[in-house]
Design an enzyme around this catalytic site. Structure first.
Site, PDB file in Angstrom:
ATOM      1  N   CYS A   1       0.644  -1.047  -0.152  1.00 48.59           N
ATOM      2  CA  CYS A   1      -0.257   0.238   0.264  1.00 48.59           C
ATOM      3  C   CYS A   1       0.982   1.078   0.072  1.00 48.59           C
ATOM      4  O   CYS A   1       0.446   2.404  -0.829  1.00 48.59           O
ATOM      5  CB  CYS A   1      -0.787  -0.304   1.180  1.00 48.59           C
ATOM      6  SG  CYS A   1      -2.223  -1.099   0.728  1.00 48.59           S
TER       7      CYS A   1
ATOM      8  N   ARG B   1       5.649  -7.606  -0.330  1.00 46.76           N
ATOM      9  CA  ARG B   1       5.927  -7.532  -0.946  1.00 46.76           C
ATOM     10  C   ARG B   1       6.446  -6.436  -1.149  1.00 46.76           C
ATOM     11  O   ARG B   1       6.138  -4.898  -0.224  1.00 46.76           O
ATOM     12  CB  ARG B   1       4.098  -7.057  -1.396  1.00 46.76           C
ATOM     13  CG  ARG B   1       3.811  -8.067  -2.968  1.00 46.76           C
ATOM     14  CD  ARG B   1       1.937  -8.052  -2.984  1.00 46.76           C
ATOM     15  NE  ARG B   1       1.439  -7.865  -1.449  1.00 46.76           N
ATOM     16  CZ  ARG B   1      -0.305  -7.474  -1.739  1.00 46.76           C
ATOM     17  NH1 ARG B   1      -0.655  -7.280  -3.116  1.00 46.76           N
ATOM     18  NH2 ARG B   1      -0.700  -7.997  -0.656  1.00 46.76           N
TER      19      ARG B   1
END
Ligand code: UDX
Ligand code: UDX
Length: 434
Positions: free
Chosen positions: A265, A332
């Site tokens: 994010c 990620r």
């Protein structure tokens, strides 16, 4: 109520499972067949504390179903959530092709009944208007819809609790009918959690998510900047930031310096927000600085290691942590991965352990040794790096670590150990900002 969730990733799955737990009838749709087959068997495709129990419970209760086809799922629902991914494009802009595809799929299947489409994916301002335009353009049945925005603020690792006990529920809605529907859906959550609900315009809601993430990322980069200043000035960043955070206007959360923020994010959202500012003709140098400081955080950590270990070729380095933060298997944009790639590229012999994220890392990071236990990663290493602050690592005994290592050097990228104790035991200890 009946609701359909399109996109069963972190956001969609958590939303679907929690809404089912609150008593609603939920269909979760995803075009990934393997994922849906697993979910039908009650197996979570992601590691998230508590999620698998809730999947199983709500599957058994018949409130939660999983499907790969959008068509039927759309017409059974009064409310349809779009939760597909919005990854960054080369130039930082959010990739909206999956959102657009879902809008067209909805248009193809939708009947003439009124439906509320909820944009939960993190998207740039004005996306809801485009989604509405797309559905109306491609629908052949005269779709009756409102597209609203309902950003999520869940954190990986505490996703269920964040969803069930949110700080606030943000609804961006410009129509009374849609407002009533979404409030009906959230009523059980509002009653159970007592969470305040904030009704705003659709465009405001879209900006709240990007604004909130940009502010949090700014706080972390500020902490990392202070860490560098403290290192140069001979002060202790923990003492400095704890004292700064005691001012209630500042607060002490998200002020932990480290090797930088990662995850799916923050990096993506602030890049998209920076692009939005550029498109709107607004100076985005604040956000650029936040990104630069974040990049510098892991690079500065590597420089410290290189300076101390001198030649890396053949050096055995134990690494604890791969995940971008604890309690998740997500790698990620993890700074741990960037650090390992750099050190392994310079010839270091990397031995790594992470309680959950090794299977994910093994898919891309191949030239390193994956250890079965934390002790295996520590044993015989010439330096030990802490890259993720898992409790399992915080609870390690420094005296035991000392006995296992070949040369007792610790680079603590998350400040999990007490530096005084480490140094008294005989470690060469490098923390962040102290
Ligand atoms: C993503 C974004 O990262 C976040 O910014 C946004 O708010 C919500 O979506 P996440 O849930 O973590 O968050 O994404 P991901 O785990 O990649 O899940 C997306 C899911 O959508 C995947 O399961 C994917 O298979 C599915 N998908 C994607 C579809 O079903 N259809 C598509 O066309 C594209
Ligand atoms: C974030 C937001 O917190 C959440 O509201 C939003 O919905 C999605 O993005 P998430 O990416 O799951 O959630 O993790 P978060 O706990 O925010 O951590 C992000 C990164 O910042 C991690 O790499 C973490 O290690 C780092 N971080 C966080 C710090 O370096 N210091 C801190 O003080 C806090």
């Amino acid at each position: 109520m009946k609701a359909t969730i399109i996109g069963t990733g972190y956001v969609g799955l958590t939303t679907g499972v929690c809404l089912a737990e609150l008593g609603h009838q939920i269909i979760c749709v995803d075009n990934n067949v393997e994922k849906i087959e697993k979910l039908k068997d009650g197996i979570s495709p992601i590691f998230e504390p508590g999620i698998e129990e809730l999947i199983k419970k709500n599957l058994t209760a018949g409130r939660l179903t999983f499907a790969t086809e959008i068509a039927q799922a759309i017409n059974e629902a009064e409310i349809i959530f779009i939760c597909v991914n919005t990854p960054p494009k080369q130039d930082g802009r959010a990739e909206l092709k999956y959102v657009e595809k879902v809008a067209r799929d909805i248009a193809e299947s939708i009947n003439g009944d009124y439906k509320v489409i909820v944009d939960k994916s993190t998207v740039p301002v004005k996306t809801a208007e485009k989604v509405a335009e797309t559905i109306l353009r491609y629908s052949k049945t005269g779709a009756k819809i409102d597209v609203i925005s309902n950003p999520e603020f869940l954190k990986e690792g505490t996703a269920i609790d964040d969803t069930m006990n949110p700080d606030r529920i943000i609804i961006g809605v410009d129509s009374k009918a849609a407002e009533e529907k979404i409030l009906e859906l959230y009523r059980p959550l509002i009653e159970k959690s007592g969470a305040p609900i904030k009704i705003v315009s659709v465009r405001s809601a879209e900006l709240i998510k990007h604004g909130a993430n940009a502010f949090l990322a700014t706080k972390i980069s500020f902490a990392n900047l202070m860490a560098q200043i403290c290192e140069q000035a001979g002060a202790d960043v923990i003492e400095v930031l704890q004292a700064i955070g005691m001012d209630e206007r500042i607060g002490n959360q998200f002020l932990n310096p480290g090797i930088g923020f990662g995850g799916s994010c923050f990096p993506k959202d602030i890049a998209a927000f920076k692009k939005t500012m550029e498109i709107l003709g607004i100076d985005n140098s604040l956000i650029k600085a936040v990104e630069e400081i974040n990049q510098n955080a892991w690079q500065h950590f590597v420089q410290k290691i290189e300076k101390e270990l001198w030649v890396l070729d053949g050096k055995v380095i134990g690494v604890l942590g791969l995940a971008f933060k604890p309690n998740t298997d997500d790698i990620r944009n993890s700074p741990a991965i960037k650090i390992i790639e750099k050190l392994a590229g310079d010839g270091a012999n990397i031995k790594v352990y992470d309680p959950q994220a090794m299977a994910n890392a093994q898919k891309t990071l191949t030239n390193i040794t994956y250890c079965q236990t934390v002790n295996e990663a520590i044993k015989d290493s010439e330096a030990l790096l802490i890259c993720t602050e898992w409790d399992e690592f915080k609870n390690l005994n420094l005296a035991d670590i000392l006995k296992m290592m070949a040369t007792p050097i610790i680079f603590d990228g998350r400040n999990i150990f007490d530096q005084k104790t480490a140094r008294e035991l005989g470690f060469k200890y490098f923390g962040i900002g102290r």
